[in-house]
Design an enzyme around this catalytic site. Structure first.
Site, PDB file in Angstrom:
ATOM      1  N   SER A 210       0.844  -1.201   0.000  1.00  0.00           N
ATOM      2  CA  SER A 210       0.000   0.000   0.000  1.00  0.00           C
ATOM      3  C   SER A 210       0.871   1.240   0.000  1.00  0.00           C
ATOM      4  CB  SER A 210      -0.903   0.008   1.240  1.00  0.00           C
ATOM      5  OG  SER A 210      -1.427   1.317   1.402  1.00  0.00           O
TER       6      SER A 210
ATOM      7  N   HIS B 149      -1.324  -1.229  -4.260  1.00  0.00           N
ATOM      8  CA  HIS B 149      -2.577  -0.926  -3.565  1.00  0.00           C
ATOM      9  C   HIS B 149      -2.657   0.577  -3.300  1.00  0.00           C
ATOM     10  CE1 HIS B 149      -5.958  -2.113  -0.910  1.00  0.00           C
ATOM     11  NE2 HIS B 149      -5.533  -1.169  -0.088  1.00  0.00           N
TER      12      HIS B 149
ATOM     13  N   ASP C 145      -4.860   3.490  -1.548  1.00  0.00           N
ATOM     14  CA  ASP C 145      -5.926   3.777  -0.576  1.00  0.00           C
ATOM     15  C   ASP C 145      -6.507   5.158  -0.818  1.00  0.00           C
ATOM     16  OD1 ASP C 145      -6.082   1.441   1.148  1.00  0.00           O
ATOM     17  OD2 ASP C 145      -4.005   1.907   1.653  1.00  0.00           O
TER      18      ASP C 145
ATOM     19  N   MET D  49      -9.138   7.897   0.312  1.00  0.00           N
ATOM     20  CA  MET D  49      -9.927   8.290   1.493  1.00  0.00           C
ATOM     21  C   MET D  49     -10.476   9.693   1.286  1.00  0.00           C
ATOM     22  SD  MET D  49      -7.428   6.921   4.488  1.00  0.00           S
ATOM     23  CE  MET D  49      -6.584   5.349   4.371  1.00  0.00           C
TER      24      MET D  49
ATOM     25  N   HIS E 224      -8.561   0.960  -3.652  1.00  0.00           N
ATOM     26  CA  HIS E 224      -9.428   0.694  -2.497  1.00  0.00           C
ATOM     27  C   HIS E 224     -10.105   2.011  -2.116  1.00  0.00           C
ATOM     28  CE1 HIS E 224      -9.522  -0.498   2.087  1.00  0.00           C
ATOM     29  NE2 HIS E 224     -10.738  -0.400   1.561  1.00  0.00           N
TER      30      HIS E 224
ATOM     31  N   MET F  39     -12.290   4.202  -0.014  1.00  0.00           N
ATOM     32  CA  MET F  39     -12.956   4.369   1.281  1.00  0.00           C
ATOM     33  C   MET F  39     -13.674   5.708   1.220  1.00  0.00           C
ATOM     34  SD  MET F  39      -9.778   2.903   3.493  1.00  0.00           S
ATOM     35  CE  MET F  39      -8.692   3.030   2.085  1.00  0.00           C
TER      36      MET F  39
ATOM     37  N   MET G 245     -11.271  -5.888   5.823  1.00  0.00           N
ATOM     38  CA  MET G 245     -10.474  -4.928   6.593  1.00  0.00           C
ATOM     39  C   MET G 245     -10.154  -5.541   7.949  1.00  0.00           C
ATOM     40  SD  MET G 245      -9.766  -2.130   4.921  1.00  0.00           S
ATOM     41  CE  MET G 245      -8.844  -1.562   6.347  1.00  0.00           C
TER      42      MET G 245
ATOM     43  N   ASP H 227      -6.464  -6.674   4.509  1.00  0.00           N
ATOM     44  CA  ASP H 227      -5.863  -5.339   4.528  1.00  0.00           C
ATOM     45  C   ASP H 227      -5.874  -4.755   5.937  1.00  0.00           C
ATOM     46  OD1 ASP H 227      -5.031  -2.766   3.973  1.00  0.00           O
ATOM     47  OD2 ASP H 227      -6.731  -2.246   2.688  1.00  0.00           O
TER      48      ASP H 227
HETATM   49  C1  DX5 Z   1      -6.170   1.437   5.890  1.00  0.00           C
HETATM   50  C2  DX5 Z   1      -5.750   1.019   4.500  1.00  0.00           C
HETATM   51  C3  DX5 Z   1      -4.634   0.045   4.420  1.00  0.00           C
HETATM   52  C4  DX5 Z   1      -3.362   0.480   5.067  1.00  0.00           C
HETATM   53  C5  DX5 Z   1      -2.651  -0.728   5.574  1.00  0.00           C
HETATM   54  O1  DX5 Z   1      -7.387   2.101   5.839  1.00  0.00           O
HETATM   55  O2  DX5 Z   1      -6.835   0.445   3.791  1.00  0.00           O
HETATM   56  O3  DX5 Z   1      -4.384  -0.344   3.078  1.00  0.00           O
HETATM   57  O4  DX5 Z   1      -2.513   1.186   4.211  1.00  0.00           O
HETATM   58  O5  DX5 Z   1      -1.551  -0.287   6.275  1.00  0.00           O
HETATM   59  P1  DX5 Z   1      -0.743  -1.229   7.257  1.00  0.00           P
HETATM   60  O6  DX5 Z   1      -0.201  -2.372   6.434  1.00  0.00           O
HETATM   61  O7  DX5 Z   1       0.326  -0.332   7.784  1.00  0.00           O
HETATM   62  O8  DX5 Z   1      -1.692  -1.717   8.315  1.00  0.00           O
HETATM   63 ZN    ZN Z   2      -6.434  -0.483   1.702  1.00  0.00          ZN
END
Ligand code: DX5
Ligand code: ZN
Length: 221
Positions: free
Chosen positions: A10, A35, A37, A39, A68, A70, A139, A178
């Site tokens: 990620s 990956h 993320d 947000m 991904h 969110m 998650m 994840d």
């Molecule tokens: C959190 C993200 C993850 C995050 C994972 O909301 O969806 O992808 O980056 O990070 P680590 O591996 O540090 O838990």
């Molecule tokens: Zn993620």
């Protein structure tokens, strides 16, 4: 541990001022997916990147880009991310007022379809949608931030999903896990049934990210 799992580093934990370096690390380490993320500061209390960043990444890598989302109202962002070059788009079940509609939109955009659930959402809530998706992202931390600890209760969810998929001839649906995935628990999570492991801080906050990626894959041999 199966040897065919895929690692999806990620970039949330990478240096955002030098994403080329993050791509180089993934490439040198042999990671399969990237990956991303996304947000929106509404569905989760954090704000990250949008389609322009995916578009830039797309120009610099052939790797599978795993988006991904969110975000609230995921249907509004499907087309922009597809046009930017995403290979897979995952949305949150909790964020969608009509999951079937979002799935259809992603499918018709030409991307693979992922659905995700938060730690407090039970897995049976999405059983009726599984024949329409390519992957389920479980998650294993509260979404929003990297660097949190793996929530133990995720184990049972992964097991239940794996056996449901087996029993219903849905083995083609991949399980992605994840949050809090580290070298020390990667084998355990894959043994439970994960096909794709997302790892952010373990890779990008380590002193040698390339060798960390290689170590994840070595665990599989
Ligand atoms: C959190 C993200 C993850 C995050 C994972 O909301 O969806 O992808 O980056 O990070 P680590 O591996 O540090 O838990
Ligand atoms: Zn993620």
């Amino acid at each position: 541990m199966k040897s065919n799992f895929k690692l999806a580093p990620s970039i949330l934990s990478a240096n955002f001022s030098n994403l080329q370096s993050a791509l180089d690390i993934c490439s040198e380490g042999g990671a399969h997916w990237i990956h991303v993320d996304v947000m929106d500061n509404q569905f989760v209390p954090n704000l990250t990147v949008g389609p322009p960043v995916v578009k830039s990444l797309r120009r610099c890598t052939q790797k599978f880009i795993d988006v991904h989302m969110m975000v609230v109202e995921p249907e509004k962002l499907v087309e922009p991310f597809a046009r930017a070059g995403a290979d897979n788009i995952t949305f949150h079940y909790e964020a969608a007022s009509n999951s079937e509609k979002v799935i259809d939109l992603i499918r018709s955009s030409g991307c693979k379809v992922g659905i995700s659930i938060k730690p407090n959402t039970s897995i049976d809530k999405i059983y009726h949608l599984l024949d329409k998706v390519d992957l389920v992202l479980i998650m294993s931390v509260e979404p929003g931030f990297g660097g949190q600890g793996y929530i133990k209760g995720s184990d049972q969810k992964i097991k239940n999903l794996k056996s449901y998929l087996n029993q219903n001839c849905l083995d083609r649906v991949m399980i992605e896990v994840d949050g809090g995935v580290k070298l020390h628990n990667a084998k355990h999570v894959v043994d439970l049934g994960a096909d794709i492991l997302v790892a952010g801080s373990e890779v990008f906050k380590s002193s040698d990210p390339v060798s960390t990626i290689k170590k994840f894959y070595k665990l599989a041999s």
